[in-house]
Design a protein around this motif. Structure first.
Motif: not given
Lengths: 325, 184
Positions: B37-43, B77-78, B82-87, B145-151
Motif C-alpha cells: 500500500l505504501a509503495l502504491l501511494l508513493a508511486r 488518507e490522501p 503525507r498520504p496514508r493507507a492501511r488495511a 488514469r491510474i493503472d494499479f497493475g503497472a504501478l
C-alpha cells in the motif's frame, strides 16, 4: 450531424477525442458552469492544454459558461469568458443575457451558442438571441418533439443542437427551483443541482434511504436500480398515491430518433454527462459514433445498448415521441 | 415502443471474487499488505501529482474503502504531504466517508474502466458519509488514469508488464448481448 460530447476532466476530454467526438464541451472549475461538482472541471491551464490537444486531432471545444451571474458580481463570469476566448475555445455556451451581451461586445468574433439553460424553445426567442448577440447555435430544451424541432429549424437562421443521450430531469431548464428549495443551491445560479454536500445515504428497515438537505427523498430495496439523489427523482406520498411524483429515474437514449432528427434539419447531437467518468464517455461516444456511421450507410438505427450506463438502468426517447402525454 | 434490439454489447457489471476466497484469506495477517500500500501511494503521488489539486479540501478527509468480497478493508488518507493507507479488519466509525463494492468494481472505477455512477445506479457500489468527498475522490482518481497493475508490477520489467496485462484482463467487466429496458 456533429457529435457533441461531454468532458468533466482532461482525461475525459482525451477519452472523447479518442472515441470519435466532433466537438467536446467542458467548463471551468467554478460556479460559472452547470456542472460545478467536487473534483470536476478544468483549471485555466488544463483548459488551454485540453483545447490544444483537441485541436491537434481536429476536434472542437465548446466552453460552457452557462450559469446565471450573481447580481452585483458579474466579474467571475466575465473572467471565464475572457479566459475561454484566450484559450482558443471554438464556441462559448452561454445562458445569461448579461454574459451573452458581454461576450458579444467584448469578443465580437467569438462564436456563441445559447445554452439549454436559456430555455429558448420557440423561433421568436431564438431569433432574439441571434439578432441581439449574434448567437449561431441554440441548444434546444428537452421538451420538444421532432415535429416541433423541425418547425423551429425551418423558422430560425440559427443552427440547432439537441440532446440524444444522458440524464433527464423535469426539463424546466434554467428555471427549476427544486434544488434551491431543499438546499439553497441550484444548477442555475451555483452550477450544481442537489449538491453532494447536501446528500446523505443511510439504512432503514433494510432499505437504503437517500436524503437531500435533510428531506427524505427516496428509499431503495435490495437490488432495486437507483437514480440521482434529486428531488425530481424522489418518491413521495401524496393524497393520490405514493411513487415517483415528478419523474422516474431514467436516461434519454434517442438513437432510434436520429433519422427523424436528421430529417428535421438538426445540426448537432449532444451527449449529456460531464459528471460521468471516462468509462461512460468512451463507451457512449463510441456507440453513438457507430450509430451515426450506420445512419450514413443507410442502415437502421437502434437503441444504443447502454442501459448499464443509464440512471435507473432504463431508457426513454423522452419528449421526442410524446406518445405518453 | 423502441425496438429493444440494440447495437454492440453492454456491461453487466464487475466480476466478483470467488466466494471461497474470503474465508481462505481471512486468517492471514494484514501486515504484509502495508509495504504494498505504501509503495502504491508513493508511486501514485509521483505519477499523478495533479490528483491532490483536484481533491482540494477533500484531501484532508479519511476514506474507508470496503471491498465487500474480501474480509478486510482499507482506510485512505490522501493528504498531499503525507498520504496514508492501511488495511484493517473492520472500518473505524469515525471516517468521513466510505465506499463499498466488490474489489473489481472498486478497481475498475479507480482505473476508469467502469463508470462510478453506473455502478451506483446498478447498486453494485454504495457510499456513506460525506458524499461530496467521495465524488471528489472518484473524479480525481478518474482523471489520474491510474493503472494499479503497472504501478505495482511495472518495476519488475517485461515479466511485470505481462503480469499487469494479465491482471487487467482478469479484472475486465463481463459483457453480455445488449438489451435495453425502454420505458416508453
Amino acid at each position: 450531424m456533429e457529435l457533441i460530447c461531454p468532458a468533466g476532466t482532461p482525461a475525459s476530454l482525451e477519452a472523447a477525442v479518442e472515441a470519435g467526438a466532433d466537438a467536446i464541451y467542458c467548463g471551468f472549475r467554478d460556479e460559472t458552469n452547470a456542472r460545478n461538482f467536487p473534483g470536476l472541471n478544468f483549471s485555466r491551464d488544463e483548459m488551454r492544454r485540453g483545447i490544444a490537444l483537441a485541436h491537434r486531432h481536429g476536434v472542437k471545444v465548446l466552453v460552457a459558461i452557462n450559469t446565471f451571474a450573481r447580481a452585483g458580481n458579474l466579474a467571475l463570469w466575465q473572467a471565464a469568458i475572457d479566459d475561454a476566448v484566450a484559450s482558443g475555445a471554438d464556441a462559448l455556451i452561454l445562458a445569461d443575457l448579461a454574459t451573452l451581451d458581454y461576450a458579444a461586445r467584448r469578443h465580437p468574433a467569438q462564436r456563441l451558442h445559447v445554452s439549454v439553460q436559456a430555455g429558448a424553445a420557440n423561433p421568436d426567442a431564438i431569433r432574439f438571441y441571434a439578432e441581439a448577440f449574434g448567437a449561431q447555435r441554440v441548444v434546444l430544451p428537452r421538451v420538444l418533439n421532432v415535429m416541433e424541432i423541425a418547425s423551429i429549424v425551418r423558422e430560425s437562421a440559427c443552427e440547432t443542437e439537441v440532446f440524444i443521450f444522458g440524464g433527464l430531469c423535469v426539463m424546466e431548464e434554467g428555471r427549476c427551483s427544486l434544488s434551491s428549495y431543499a438546499t439553497g443551491q441550484s444548477p442555475n445560479m451555483h452550477g450544481v443541482c442537489s449538491p453532494a454536500s447536501h446528500v446523505a445515504y443511510g439504512e432503514r428497515d433494510g432499505r437504503i434511504v437517500s436524503t437531500l438537505g435533510g428531506f427524505t427523498i427516496n428509499s431503495f430495496g435490495k437490488d432495486e436500480p437507483a437514480g440521482y439523489p434529486t428531488l425530481c427523482k424522489g418518491r413521495f406520498s401524496t393524497p393520490k398515491g405514493a411513487g415517483y411524483t415528478f419523474e422516474e429515474p431514467l436516461s434519454l437514449d434517442a438513437a432510434v430518433m436520429l433519422p427523424a432528427l436528421r430529417k428535421a434539419g438538426v445540426t448537432a447531437l449532444k451527449i449529456e454527462g460531464r459528471q460521468r467518468g471516462r468509462a461512460y464517455i468512451a463507451q457512449v461516444v463510441r456507440s453513438y459514433r457507430q450509430i451515426l456511421a450506420a445512419l450514413d450507410d443507410g442502415r437502421e438505427t437502434a437503441p444504443a445498448g447502454l442501459a448499464a450506463m443509464a440512471e435507473g438502468q432504463a431508457s426513454t426517447v423522452g419528449a421526442y415521441r410524446k406518445g405518453w402525454r | 415502443m423502441p425496438d429493444p434490439e440494440t447495437t454492440g454489447q453492454r456491461q453487466t457489471g464487475p466480476r466478483r471474487l470467488p466466494p471461497w476466497l474470503a474465508p481462505a484469506v481471512a486468517p492471514l495477517p494484514l501486515a504484509p499488505l502495508q509495504p504494498m500500500l505504501a509503495l502504491l501511494l508513493a508511486r501514485i503521488g509521483q505519477a499523478h501529482p495533479d490528483l491532490y489539486g483536484r481533491l482540494g479540501e477533500h484531501a484532508q478527509k479519511r476514506f474507508g474503502i470496503d471491498p465487500t468480497d474480501l474480509p478486510f478493508a482499507f482506510v485512505l488518507e490522501p493528504k498531499p504531504q503525507r498520504p496514508r493507507a492501511r488495511a484493517v479488519r473492520a472500518l473505524p466509525g469515525d471516517l468521513d466517508a466510505c465506499i463499498r463494492g466488490p474489489l473489481s468494481g472498486l478497481i475498475g472505477m479507480a482505473e476508469g474502466t467502469l463508470d462510478g455512477d453506473a455502478l451506483f445506479f446498478s447498486r453494485v457500489l454504495w457510499v456513506e458519509g460525506d458524499v461530496a468527498a467521495v465524488l471528489a475522490l472518484r473524479n480525481a482518481i478518474d482523471d489520474a488514469r491510474i493503472d494499479f497493475g503497472a504501478l505495482l508490477l511495472g518495476g519488475l520489467g517485461p515479466m511485470g508488464e505481462r503480469a499487469a496485462a494479465a491482471l487487467r484482463e482478469r479484472m475486465q467487466p463481463r459483457t453480455a448481448p445488449a438489451g435495453d429496458r425502454p420505458w416508453n
